[in-house]
Design an enzyme around this catalytic site. Structure first.
Site: not given
Ligand code: IPE
Ligand code: MG
Length: 287
Positions: A7, A57
């Site tokens: 994250d 996601n």
């Molecule tokens: C994690 O980082 C990567 C994935 C979920 C693919 P994020 O994309 O959630 O990054 P932030 O938390 O928005 O900064």
């Molecule tokens: Mg995130």
């Protein structure tokens, strides 16, 4: 067994790559490579399970999802494959909704799994299009199907048997898949125990404390708190001091500041070695 919720990558990209969140994902990939090396170096870690892409996601903007899918494909084909083979690391993909993944990702991951099938140093489970609730529902469905077919009595359903029908169990016990429900004796667990596939520690790299639908069943006794951060900080600090005093090359995650920066992506920045002694002393005092 160490589990990591990756994250903070976009925040890192925005902050360190002129607002480019996608570059943060690439930095996250680099940080994962460093962390895998650290796990090998630290020893005693048999499984590393990383939450790279959740079912949730998929609701991100299509451009970001596409960029992530091409990152996974390239990473599996190139960096991860090379490093896994060099370091004797077996890679497995865990997914609860693999149909949604593009064919390029499925192909790259399948090839990577085959190429590293004989590696025995560390198993890295990469969770792609994974959701823990779906995983639990799938396990319940498998058990219900067996019960309906008369092959399983409801009173024989135990926590251990339930665990055997989760993706993490299959990955940890390749040779014993036949002991899952539907084959073999559901109650005879042999030398294994379902809890052996549960993570011992769970790290969320952004510093937030949400579990986000990751390994909900498996984290029952997992260490996730402030104490874990303190423990790892202590270990990293002592490793830094050891590397400096013995003039040994430092793995990036040891000289980095993942806890300082609160993101896995930020772990390649070195900090002055003299701080290590202060951190060692402070953490030892707290312990
Ligand atoms: C994690 O980082 C990567 C994935 C979920 C693919 P994020 O994309 O959630 O990054 P932030 O938390 O928005 O900064
Ligand atoms: Mg995130």
């Amino acid at each position: 067994h160490v589990a990591v919720v990756m994250d903070g990558n976009r925040r890192y990209g925005r902050r360190h790559h002129q607002g480019n969140a996608i570059k943060g994902h690439w930095a996250g990939g680099k940080a994962l490579s460093d962390f895998i090396k650290w796990c090998r170096l630290a020893g005693g870690i048999d499984f590393l399970t990383v939450y790279a892409f959740s079912e949730e996601n998929w609701s991100r903007p299509p451009a970001e999802v596409d960029a992530l899918m091409s990152l996974f494909t390239q990473y599996a084909d190139d960096t991860l494959r090379k490093e896994a083979l060099e370091s004797n690391v077996r890679v497995k993909m865990l997914s609860t909704d693999s149909e949604r993944l593009p064919r390029s990702v499925l192909k790259a991951m399948a090839e990577l799994e085959t190429a590293t099938a004989g590696c025995s140093g560390l198993t890295v489970n990469v969770c792609l299009s994974y959701g823990s609730r779906s995983e639990i529902v799938a396990a319940a469905k498998a058990l219900a199907t067996e019960a309906q077919a008369g092959r399983l009595a409801p009173e024989d359903i135990t926590e251990d048997l339930f665990s055997r029908n989760l993706t993490t169990w299959s990955s940890s016990h390749e040779a014993e898949k036949e002991a899952k429900v539907g084959g073999g004796s559901p109650t005879s667990s042999g030398k294994t125990n379902s809890s052996s596939c549960d993570p011992d520690i769970l790290i969320r790299t952004s510093g937030e404390h949400r579990i986000s639908n990751f390994l909900l069943w498996q984290v029952r006794t997992t260490l996730t708190t402030f104490w874990l951060c303190l423990l790892l900080l202590t270990c990293f600090s002592f490793m830094r001091v050891w590397c400096v005093s013995c003039r040994r090359p430092m793995p990036a995650c040891v000289h980095g500041d993942i806890f300082h920066r609160q993101t896995l992506a930020g772990n390649h920045r070195a900090r002055p070695a003299r701080h290590s002694w202060a951190v060692c002393t402070a953490t030892a005092a707290v312990w």
